[in-house]
Design a protein around this motif. Structure first.
Motif, mmCIF file in Angstrom:
data_model
loop_
_atom_site.group_PDB
_atom_site.id
_atom_site.type_symbol
_atom_site.label_atom_id
_atom_site.label_comp_id
_atom_site.label_asym_id
_atom_site.label_seq_id
_atom_site.Cartn_x
_atom_site.Cartn_y
_atom_site.Cartn_z
ATOM 1 N N UNK A 77 -7.379 2.711 8.287
ATOM 2 C CA UNK A 77 -8.279 1.687 8.838
ATOM 3 C C UNK A 77 -8.936 2.213 10.113
ATOM 4 N N UNK B 21 -7.753 -6.879 12.431
ATOM 5 C CA UNK B 21 -8.529 -5.633 12.380
ATOM 6 C C UNK B 21 -9.964 -5.901 12.816
ATOM 7 N N UNK C 34 -5.374 0.033 -8.261
ATOM 8 C CA UNK C 34 -5.995 -0.862 -7.284
ATOM 9 C C UNK C 34 -7.489 -0.998 -7.519
ATOM 10 N N UNK C 35 -8.036 -0.198 -8.432
ATOM 11 C CA UNK C 35 -9.436 -0.388 -8.796
ATOM 12 C C UNK C 35 -9.565 -1.523 -9.802
ATOM 13 N N UNK D 266 0.832 -1.207 0.000
ATOM 14 C CA UNK D 266 0.000 0.000 0.000
ATOM 15 C C UNK D 266 0.868 1.258 0.000
ATOM 16 N N UNK E 294 -9.008 4.336 -4.213
ATOM 17 C CA UNK E 294 -9.198 2.885 -4.330
ATOM 18 C C UNK E 294 -8.689 2.097 -3.139
ATOM 19 N N UNK E 295 -7.926 2.728 -2.243
ATOM 20 C CA UNK E 295 -7.293 1.920 -1.185
ATOM 21 C C UNK E 295 -7.690 2.314 0.230
ATOM 22 N N UNK F 46 -15.798 -2.273 6.059
ATOM 23 C CA UNK F 46 -14.385 -1.885 6.031
ATOM 24 C C UNK F 46 -13.717 -2.286 4.713
ATOM 25 N N UNK F 47 -14.495 -2.792 3.767
ATOM 26 C CA UNK F 47 -13.887 -3.313 2.532
ATOM 27 C C UNK F 47 -13.293 -2.227 1.642
ATOM 28 N N UNK G 254 -7.378 -9.040 -2.270
ATOM 29 C CA UNK G 254 -8.429 -9.375 -1.307
ATOM 30 C C UNK G 254 -8.753 -8.188 -0.397
ATOM 31 N N UNK G 255 -10.044 -7.978 -0.166
ATOM 32 C CA UNK G 255 -10.492 -6.946 0.774
ATOM 33 C C UNK G 255 -11.094 -7.658 1.991
ATOM 34 N N UNK G 256 -11.477 -6.855 2.979
ATOM 35 C CA UNK G 256 -12.017 -7.428 4.222
ATOM 36 C C UNK G 256 -13.039 -8.537 3.969
ATOM 37 N N UNK G 257 -14.007 -8.262 3.087
ATOM 38 C CA UNK G 257 -15.112 -9.214 2.944
ATOM 39 C C UNK G 257 -14.693 -10.505 2.232
ATOM 40 N N UNK H 53 -16.656 -6.552 8.191
ATOM 41 C CA UNK H 53 -15.953 -6.917 6.942
ATOM 42 C C UNK H 53 -16.532 -6.159 5.753
ATOM 43 N N UNK H 54 -17.848 -6.114 5.678
ATOM 44 C CA UNK H 54 -18.468 -5.426 4.555
ATOM 45 C C UNK H 54 -18.137 -3.925 4.589
ATOM 46 N N UNK I 248 -6.352 -8.501 8.060
ATOM 47 C CA UNK I 248 -7.805 -8.309 8.198
ATOM 48 C C UNK I 248 -8.383 -8.977 9.444
ATOM 49 N N UNK J 16 -12.097 -12.206 3.088
ATOM 50 C CA UNK J 16 -11.206 -12.974 3.963
ATOM 51 C C UNK J 16 -11.953 -13.463 5.206
ATOM 52 N N UNK K 62 -11.068 -0.259 2.765
ATOM 53 C CA UNK K 62 -9.723 -0.036 3.307
ATOM 54 C C UNK K 62 -8.889 -1.287 3.066
ATOM 55 N N UNK K 63 -7.991 -1.196 2.086
ATOM 56 C CA UNK K 63 -7.188 -2.363 1.714
ATOM 57 C C UNK K 63 -5.999 -2.521 2.663
ATOM 58 N N UNK K 64 -5.676 -3.767 2.955
ATOM 59 C CA UNK K 64 -4.471 -4.084 3.734
ATOM 60 C C UNK K 64 -3.737 -5.168 2.976
#
Lengths: 769, 175
Positions: B103, B155, A701-702, A223, B41-42, B142-143, A707-710, B139-140, B152, A712, B145-147
């Motif tokens: 985040x 978090x 990144x678009x 990032x 995007x991030x 916060x999606x 993988x995003x939060x949802x 999860x939904x 995750x 994982x 915010x990329x890590x």
């Protein structure tokens, strides 16, 4: 290499393999292995945590310097050819512009020695850096603008007009293959192995699979954007960099600018993720050149698109995996061959055959990585180079064979467990994958796995899959460390290592405190600075071992000096360094701990404020004496929508055999983080490359999905915690193994859910409809 | 041009092209807000404006004059951390630390969105006055915010530990 050198090297290798264990580093187990209840293994929170969560940790682009100018880069839009016209007048006249640098006015520079060409080479490529009108890839920097603000630099950059005379760029894989391939060379050795006529044995085997897999290009996408703050102090170059290789960067910059290494100072205390990408690319060099030309400090921070244009990622692979087996499932032949793309300006043949060298016993092997050349940004190392994509092919093929033979895939793996390294014949230092499989199968509920396509929940098909994870133990030469102990009982460990989030500074503070018998608060770990001792690359999951061996050597030196200083009036009089250990802020006799003197007391009597010891780690001969690998048993449950083809991961378990774990909290994060990146590799990640123009089409990144939060679920990561008797602290490194095996575990689960084999990553929904 | 940033009045003159993120970082040296893509995007640049989360890289500084802006530096500092910052350390909700300020800022606003009953894609009862802090909601929401380090799980643990008990207590109070 000459025949004489070849022979000498072969003789040396044999001698190291056959030497008594005691002659080899790791031959005597690290005493720390026996410290069972101390700091080693404790789930200590990160010592830099409070700084990071409050935004106070300073990254490379966060060092304000008086008079600083901002840089913006203009990239080529053709893959090969020459710059015919370059009109910079409008840019030069734009408000705030300090300098427009092109090949016409850039200072004379040597090309970067590319990574692995010399011990401290760090260059991503070796083409001339803005020295001529030649274009080598689509995205190569052709001009740099410096301005008072970033907005002004970006605007002026948009005013530069470039006309190209297009040459012939090879941008299609088919054309590159038609031009012929060359064997891949990795760490000085060809990526080839031909043992016992594998093709004949495959043909004769009663059971076999022979399949092809492909994996696409990947981008690291830390990032933190690649960035540097750069200025000159007379003839000395100062670089605040984001790098996983401070010494390599400094040495390479010295070669480029014709300086002595001591004239280059590179620091990198915090790195916002690297994964293999944070080495030396053209941007640091261009910033330093512009700084010299303009006489101003320079900040360069690549745009996200800029990272895709000039920082390479993982290359494409085309793999053939063929396995021949007897009725009992034992392998007659293991064939893993294929082609990867590189460029004319680097040497990084994605070594996807590495797992097949030691994962399974087989009566014959044929392993081969062939390389072809494309005009593209130089590909590079990305988390578990080789293993991450190699385990996809290998571990899917094992699953395919298990299905064809109607044997449980875990059982098939266990039946092919080797007793010693199947291709080198070396003994394993420690190998517990079978134990990991047994423990994991029970924990995950593997016995509930049904036939492919059998489990349906509403619109979802649910399946389980598994795969072996594997990554070697590495320790690179060059480790050295300094310990300074002061009379107030505090120690500073200094070593030019790196913290990119792996937990290095925390884990190594734990180790040093445990070695010296101090509390963590009494230990300072200094790192991320090329002026500190040692050359310790943050790569190959080797930092834990490399730092461990260097600090251990320095500790021995320190104890020797302390015993000398202690002299005859000390309770420790007459003892040797091997007979004492650090405890309770001093030295104590190992088998009689009441024979003790504190560091403060020793230094006071010797009238010393401090004592310093510096030592080099021994060369890593253990790598040629034992076969040293970490393993993991990876389990995945997916659901696949029968309506949309979408794949969701319900559960994931990794059971790891990585030797002793130093910090349970940060190690778990490393395992989970690797697995998360593996889920990306399995399901979504692909750097799309336009085969007509050689241009990367999704440089954001678009459009490049990570993988995003949802995406994982809760990831279960556990470990056996059995120390490797032949490594520092008994540890083998945990940074990269997590990504290995994940692609196959997911693909095998998708097969179990749907009955469909997807052999081309990523497993996107269009491939399942 | 004037803004209220972390409770203090700030007076600066910037280029109309300057993003709120670049105002914070380059003019005010508040480096807690991170630049990870400069394209929205991030989520690394997330800050709070009048209590709501925004991507400061997509906001022009000039548009946000007179608004109340809070960055990570305004939430807590070493020695006086916000409870959520402490929970991030405890649950290892980060590795490299670069996406972390974003985040955390994002999560602070997310908690108030849940309290206000703003539904999401995974909310079952769209008419609920407040929404529970569940791992799925987190999860939904916060999606954005990329890590890339993949922290995750930590978090989500940090967020549910920090906000779920508060949500429970709120509910008890309401009852």
């Amino acid at each position: 290499m000459s025949l004489v050198q070849d022979t000498l090297q072969a003789v040396m290798k044999k001698a190291i393999a056959l030497a008594p264990d005691g002659f080899i580093p790791g031959g005597h187990p690290d005493p720390l292995i026996h410290h069972k209840h101390g700091l080693i293994g404790a789930p200590v929170s990160r010592i830099d945590g409070p700084l990071k969560v409050s935004g106070k940790a300073a990254f490379a682009a966060e060092f304000p310097v008086d008079g600083m100018a901002y840089a913006a880069l203009k990239y080529s839009s053709i893959p090969r050819g020459r710059i015919a016209e370059l009109d910079t007048r409008a840019a030069e006249a734009a408000p705030g512009v300090v300098l427009v640098m092109t090949h016409k006015n850039a200072p004379r520079l040597q090309p970067m020695p590319p990574f692995m060409s010399q011990p401290k080479a760090a260059g991503g490529d070796d083409v001339p850096v803005m020295q001529d009108d030649q274009v080598h890839w689509n995205g190569q920097p052709v001009a740099l603008v410096l301005a008072e603000t970033q907005e002004q630099a970006d605007h002026a950059r948009s005013l530069i007009r470039v006309a190209y005379e297009a040459g012939h760029g090879v941008t299609a894989l088919a054309e590159a293959k038609a031009n012929g391939s060359e064997p891949g060379l990795f760490q000085g050795e060809p990526l080839k192995l031909d043992l016992n006529d594998a093709e004949d044995k495959l043909a004769a085997a009663p059971h076999k699979v022979d399949v092809r897999y492909t994996t696409p290009r990947h981008s690291h996408n830390p990032i933190e954007l690649h960035a540097a703050t750069v200025y000159w102090e007379g003839d000395a170059l100062r670089v605040h960099d984001a790098t996983q290789a401070v010494d390599h960067a400094a040495w390479t910059l010295a070669q480029v600018f014709g300086l002595r290494e001591e004239q280059v100072h590179v620091t990198s205390p915090y790195v916002g993720g690297g994964f293999g990408s944070k080495t030396l690319w053209q941007h640091q060099i261009l910033a330093a050149a512009a700084s010299r030309l303009a006489g101003r400090p320079v900040r360069i921070m690549l745009s996200r698109e800029g990272v895709y244009r000039i920082v390479g990622g993982r290359t494409i692979t085309e793999q053939r995996v063929a396995i021949g087996a007897q009725d009992d499932g034992t392998f007659d032949a293991l064939i893993h061959t294929g082609t990867v793309a590189m460029t004319p300006h680097n040497n990084m043949p994605e070594p996807f055959i590495l797992p097949a060298r030691s994962a399974y016993a087989s009566r014959s092997f044929l392993l081969d990585v062939e390389t072809v050349k494309l005009n593209m940004v130089a590909n590079t190392f990305m988390r578990a180079p080789g293993e991450s994509v190699g385990t996809f092919g290998l571990e899917c093929a094992v699953d395919e064979l298990a299905h064809a033979m109607n044997i449980d895939p875990i059982e098939l793996r266990i039946r092919n467990e080797p007793e010693k390294d199947p291709t080198t014949g070396l003994p394993f230092s420690s190998r517990l994958i079978v134990e990991a499989w047994r423990r994991g199968a029970e924990r995950f509920g593997w016995s509930k796995r049904g036939a492919p396509g059998a489990r349906r929940e509403g619109e979802w098909l649910v399946g389980l899959g598994c795969a072996t994870a594997t990554y070697p133990y590495y320790r690179m030469p060059g480790g050295a460390a300094r310990i300074t102990l002061t009379r107030d009982g505090r120690a500073t460990i200094s070593i030019s290592a790196h913290e990119m989030g792996m937990g290095t500074s925390t884990a190594q503070t734990q180790v040093a405190a445990e070695r010296l018998g101090l509390t963590m608060e009494q230990v300072t770990f200094a790192y991320g600075d090329n002026t500190l001792p040692g050359v310790v690359l943050a790569g190959g999951s080797q930092q834990t071992a490399a730092i461990g061996a260097a600090v251990s050597a320095a500790q021995r030196q320190l104890f020797e000096t302390l015993l000398q200083l202690a002299g005859n009036d000390s309770p420790l009089a007459g003892l040797k360094p091997d007979e004492v250990g650090g405890s309770d802020g001093g030295l104590g006799k190992l088998d009689e701990p009441q024979i003790f003197e504190s560091y403060a007391s020793i230094l006071q009597r010797a009238q010393r404020e401090s004592v310093t010891a510096e030592a080099e780690a021994p060369p890593p001969l253990e790598l040629q004496h034992w076969s040293m690998h970490s393993h993991g048993a990876m389990f995945c449950e997916v659901r696949v929508s029968t309506v949309t083809g979408e794949v969701r991961v319900n559960r994931f378990l990794g059971v790891f055999d990585c030797g002793r774990i130093i910090n349970a909290k940060t190690a778990r994060s490393q395992f989970r983080g690797g697995i998360v990146m593996g889920l990306g590799l399995a399901l979504m990640e692909e750097t799309q490359f336009d085969e007509r123009s050689g241009r990367i089409m999704n440089p954001s990144l678009a459009e490049y999905h990570v993988p995003v939060h949802l995406d994982v679920p809760e990831i279960d990561a556990i470990w056996l915690d059995e120390p490797d008797p032949h490594t520092p602290m008994g540890a083998r490194g945990v940074g990269e193994i997590g990504i290995t095996g994940v692609g196959a575990a997911v693909a095998n689960a998708v097969f179990n859910a749907t009955g469909k084999r997807v052999r081309d990553l990523p497993i996107t929904l269009d491939k399942l409809l | 041009m004037r803004w209220t940033i972390n409770g203090a009045e700030v007076d600066e003159t910037v280029d109309v092209r300057t993003s709120l993120l670049d105002l914070l970082r380059e003019r005010l040296h508040l480096f807690g807000a991170k630049k990870g893509c400069d394209q929205g995007a991030c989520g690394a640049c997330t800050v709070l404006v009048d209590g709501r989360r925004i991507n400061s890289c997509l906001a022009l500084a000039v548009q946000y004059q007179g608004r109340e802006i809070v960055t990570i530096e305004g939430l807590g500092a070493p020695g006086a951390l916000h409870p959520l910052q402490k929970a991030f350390v405890e649950h290892d909700g980060f590795q490299c630390g670069y996406c972390t300020p974003g985040q955390i800022c994002s999560a602070v606003a997310m908690a108030s969105e849940l309290r206000d009953g703003a539904p999401s894609y995974v909310t079952e009862d769209l008419t609920a006055e407040t929404i529970d802090v569940t791992p799925e909601e987190v999860r939904e929401r916060m999606s954005g915010n990329l890590c890339r380090c993949g922290a995750y799980n930590g978090i989500v643990d940090a967020l549910t530990e920090t906000y779920a008990p508060a949500a429970e207590a709120d509910k008890r109070e309401a009852a």
